[in-house]
Design a protein around this motif. Sequence first.
Motif, PDB file in Angstrom:
ATOM      1  N   ALA A 222       0.843  -1.207   0.000  1.00 53.91           N
ATOM      2  CA  ALA A 222       0.000   0.000   0.000  1.00 53.91           C
ATOM      3  C   ALA A 222       0.878   1.256   0.000  1.00 53.91           C
ATOM      4  O   ALA A 222       0.561   2.239  -0.683  1.00 53.91           O
TER       5      ALA A 222
ATOM      6  N   ARG B 223       2.180   1.781  -3.490  1.00 54.10           N
ATOM      7  CA  ARG B 223       1.086   2.295  -4.321  1.00 54.10           C
ATOM      8  C   ARG B 223       0.851   3.773  -4.019  1.00 54.10           C
ATOM      9  O   ARG B 223       0.645   4.581  -4.920  1.00 54.10           O
ATOM     10  N   ARG B 224       0.890   4.107  -2.731  1.00 58.54           N
ATOM     11  CA  ARG B 224       0.703   5.501  -2.317  1.00 58.54           C
ATOM     12  C   ARG B 224       1.774   6.385  -2.965  1.00 58.54           C
ATOM     13  O   ARG B 224       1.466   7.459  -3.473  1.00 58.54           O
TER      14      ARG B 224
ATOM     15  N   SER C  86      -7.883   1.362  -9.743  1.00 59.31           N
ATOM     16  CA  SER C  86      -9.248   1.874  -9.846  1.00 59.31           C
ATOM     17  C   SER C  86      -9.399   3.100  -8.949  1.00 59.31           C
ATOM     18  O   SER C  86      -8.637   3.285  -8.001  1.00 59.31           O
ATOM     19  N   GLN C  87     -10.407   3.914  -9.251  1.00 56.32           N
ATOM     20  CA  GLN C  87     -10.680   5.059  -8.388  1.00 56.32           C
ATOM     21  C   GLN C  87     -11.011   4.627  -6.954  1.00 56.32           C
ATOM     22  O   GLN C  87     -10.515   5.248  -6.013  1.00 56.32           O
ATOM     23  N   PRO C  88     -11.815   3.582  -6.759  1.00 55.17           N
ATOM     24  CA  PRO C  88     -12.076   3.163  -5.381  1.00 55.17           C
ATOM     25  C   PRO C  88     -10.785   2.797  -4.626  1.00 55.17           C
ATOM     26  O   PRO C  88     -10.659   3.118  -3.445  1.00 55.17           O
ATOM     27  N   TYR C  89      -9.838   2.171  -5.321  1.00 54.19           N
ATOM     28  CA  TYR C  89      -8.566   1.844  -4.657  1.00 54.19           C
ATOM     29  C   TYR C  89      -7.813   3.127  -4.312  1.00 54.19           C
ATOM     30  O   TYR C  89      -7.228   3.236  -3.242  1.00 54.19           O
TER      31      TYR C  89
ATOM     32  N   PHE D  66      -9.074   5.880  -3.475  1.00 52.50           N
ATOM     33  CA  PHE D  66      -9.687   6.477  -2.294  1.00 52.50           C
ATOM     34  C   PHE D  66      -9.515   5.622  -1.041  1.00 52.50           C
ATOM     35  O   PHE D  66      -9.846   6.067   0.058  1.00 52.50           O
ATOM     36  N   ARG D  67      -8.998   4.428  -1.184  1.00 51.13           N
ATOM     37  CA  ARG D  67      -8.579   3.671   0.014  1.00 51.13           C
ATOM     38  C   ARG D  67      -7.225   4.188   0.489  1.00 51.13           C
ATOM     39  O   ARG D  67      -6.909   4.099   1.669  1.00 51.13           O
ATOM     40  N   LEU D  68      -6.430   4.730  -0.439  1.00 46.66           N
ATOM     41  CA  LEU D  68      -5.112   5.265  -0.092  1.00 46.66           C
ATOM     42  C   LEU D  68      -5.179   6.709   0.394  1.00 46.66           C
ATOM     43  O   LEU D  68      -4.378   7.135   1.227  1.00 46.66           O
TER      44      LEU D  68
ATOM     45  N   PRO E  86      -8.150  10.021   1.285  1.00 49.98           N
ATOM     46  CA  PRO E  86      -9.577  10.259   1.503  1.00 49.98           C
ATOM     47  C   PRO E  86     -10.281  11.047   0.397  1.00 49.98           C
ATOM     48  O   PRO E  86     -11.502  11.021   0.329  1.00 49.98           O
TER      49      PRO E  86
END
Length: 189
Positions: free
Chosen positions: A6, A9-10, A41-44, A46-48, A50
């Motif tokens: 993560a 990815r960040r 993906s966009q949802p991923y 936004f997991r990284l 807010p």
Amino acid sequence: MVRMSAQERRESVIRAATHEFARGGYYGTSTEAIARRVGVSQPYLFRLFPGKKAIFLAAVDRCTQDVIHIFEKAAEGLEAEEALRSMANAYSQVIVERPELLTLQLQTYVAVAAAEADGDHDFGETVRAGWMRLWGAVHLPLGADAADTMTFLAHGMLINALVAMGFPPEHRVWEGLYPSAHITGRLEK
């Protein structure tokens, strides 16, 4: 295929966001474009982070930290005029080699002005805190003289504007800048 953590990815999101926001600004860049550049993906995304604002501020913070690091490294063991020349040379070189740092800075000022006009003062406070860290990074090597610090940063802002407007290195507009800040020969593409 090696999976990224993560944190990795960040980091890739911050790098992608730096390029996308430098090109399109805060309001002209979609999180979809950033996600696409990273390959997530966009949802991923936004997991990284807010939201878009957090992604933008992370990219701006990284840009500021990179410039601070460049100044600190350039001024290491130097004082006053020697530090000034070394930092000016280092900055002139980096904005040619990594133009996204320059354009992201410029986009940041526009975004802050727009946010402030809309009543979002937190946005500006965050950016101003980064600017003060940058100010501090050049203040001590320049002898802790406020006038010298302001002059150095003012020249840096002028260099930013001239490069952004595309003035060629041989143009007379460059005359009068610190000789070490003059980017002659380094802007050819």
